[in-house]
Scaffold this active site. Structure first.
Site, mmCIF file in Angstrom:
data_model
loop_
_atom_site.group_PDB
_atom_site.id
_atom_site.type_symbol
_atom_site.label_atom_id
_atom_site.label_comp_id
_atom_site.label_asym_id
_atom_site.label_seq_id
_atom_site.Cartn_x
_atom_site.Cartn_y
_atom_site.Cartn_z
ATOM 1 N N HIS A 269 83.377 31.674 85.320
ATOM 2 C CA HIS A 269 82.982 32.157 86.646
ATOM 3 C C HIS A 269 82.266 33.502 86.515
ATOM 4 C CE1 HIS A 269 83.682 33.253 90.993
ATOM 5 N NE2 HIS A 269 83.671 34.469 90.448
ATOM 6 N N GLU A 270 82.834 34.423 85.737
ATOM 7 C CA GLU A 270 82.206 35.727 85.559
ATOM 8 C C GLU A 270 80.885 35.603 84.802
ATOM 9 O OE1 GLU A 270 83.172 38.373 87.125
ATOM 10 O OE2 GLU A 270 84.843 37.214 87.961
ATOM 11 N N HIS B 106 78.054 34.870 87.143
ATOM 12 C CA HIS B 106 77.410 36.006 87.806
ATOM 13 C C HIS B 106 76.268 36.552 86.959
ATOM 14 C CE1 HIS B 106 79.950 36.333 91.279
ATOM 15 N NE2 HIS B 106 81.059 36.530 90.568
ATOM 16 N N GLU C 18 79.810 34.356 95.119
ATOM 17 C CA GLU C 18 81.016 33.810 94.495
ATOM 18 C C GLU C 18 80.979 32.289 94.430
ATOM 19 O OE1 GLU C 18 83.699 35.515 93.102
ATOM 20 O OE2 GLU C 18 82.257 37.144 93.292
#
Length: 291
Positions: free
Chosen positions: A128-129, A132, A181
């Site tokens: 997930h990070e 970004h 997100e």
């Protein structure tokens, strides 16, 4: 043991949530936003936070938290990220993970979050990070995290117009923050390739008391999502939803679960990955490795 599929040539645009794309375009049109971005680069916030981070947290390496380092390498391989960012663990009672920096991004996971996640869920959060970074969110994140300081600086050189800029920018920036997100969640799913893992993470973020984890039920959590959506029966309910959301930096976990499930159930995930359609109600697969 099953193998995780990798995606050579993957671009952030390939999996970005449409709301993220729309919010990013809207943010660029806000008067004064270009000035704030310029101030981010001028003030070198990135360097200050990097130095503070390296002094206060523990860096993940092949010998320090080797499992986490392996998940970082897997996530980069799956998402086609050439240079793995630095990853750190910080002692913090809050469930949180974040990515910071533009020219040299680094990622941080809190100890409390790691304590409640199983191994595959840790891969989801790390990916997930990485999402970004893949979607190039980090520059705007720097603006969001330093908005008050930036507005003061802009105000000094624009004879007080910084406050006016802030009034028109804060809400669009938070709106973008939440929608970014949703794209990063898709990156997490691309890495673990099992919607059940993602749902489990969202459940724990919403109410994951360690003593109760074994009693959490995915089908009940999905039913809760439907119940929340049903509360749109009146204009007043819709107004309340807006009020409780508008100042948040992250969407509610149940809404993150809903949007990721829609990407799967409507075929977007399968179209991108070539993997069979799944749902968040599916049984979790054994721990995989990237092929």
């Amino acid at each position: 043991m099953p193998q995780l599929k990798t995606f050579p040539g993957l671009q952030g645009a390939d999996f970005m949530h449409p709301w993220d794309v729309q919010a990013t375009a809207s943010l660029k049109k806000v008067p004064g936003f270009d000035k704030l971005v310029a101030k981010v680069m001028e003030y070198s916030f990135e360097r200050v936070y990097y130095l503070q981070n390296t002094a206060d947290n523990v860096r993940v390496t092949p010998k320090m938290f080797p499992k986490l380092h392996r998940y970082l390498e897997w996530g980069c391989k799956i998402l086609d990220i050439d240079e793995p960012p630095e990853l750190y663990v910080t002692l913090d009672p809050a469930y949180n993970a974040y990515t910071y920096g533009h020219t040299k991004p680094f990622m941080v996971l809190t100890s409390a979050l790691l304590d409640v996640l199983d191994e595959r869920e840790k891969l989801f959060v790390i990916a997930h990070e990485l999402g970004h970074i893949k979607c190039e969110h980090v520059l705007y994140t720097l603006v969001a995290e330093n908005l008050a300081v930036l507005l003061e600086a802009v105000g000094r050189v624009t004879l007080g117009l910084g406050s006016l800029i802030g009034a028109g920018l804060a809400l669009p920036l938070l709106d973008w923050y939440r929608k970014a997100e949703l794209s990063a969640d898709r990156a997490g799913l691309l890495a673990v390739q099992d919607p059940q893992v993602a749902l489990s993470v969202f459940m724990k973020l919403a109410g994951g008391a360690e003593s109760l984890l074994a009693d959490m039920d995915p089908s009940e959590f999905l039913a809760q999502i439907r119940a929340y959506e049903d509360r749109d029966v009146s204009t007043l309910d819709r107004a309340y939803k807006l009020l409780i959301t508008v100042l948040r930096t992250h969407p509610f976990p149940i809404m993150r679960a809903k949007h990721l499930d829609l990407w799967v159930s409507e075929g977007g995930y399968a179209k991108l990955t070539g993997l069979d359609d799944q749902t968040m109600a599916a049984e979790p697969a054994p721990d995989p490795e990237p092929s």
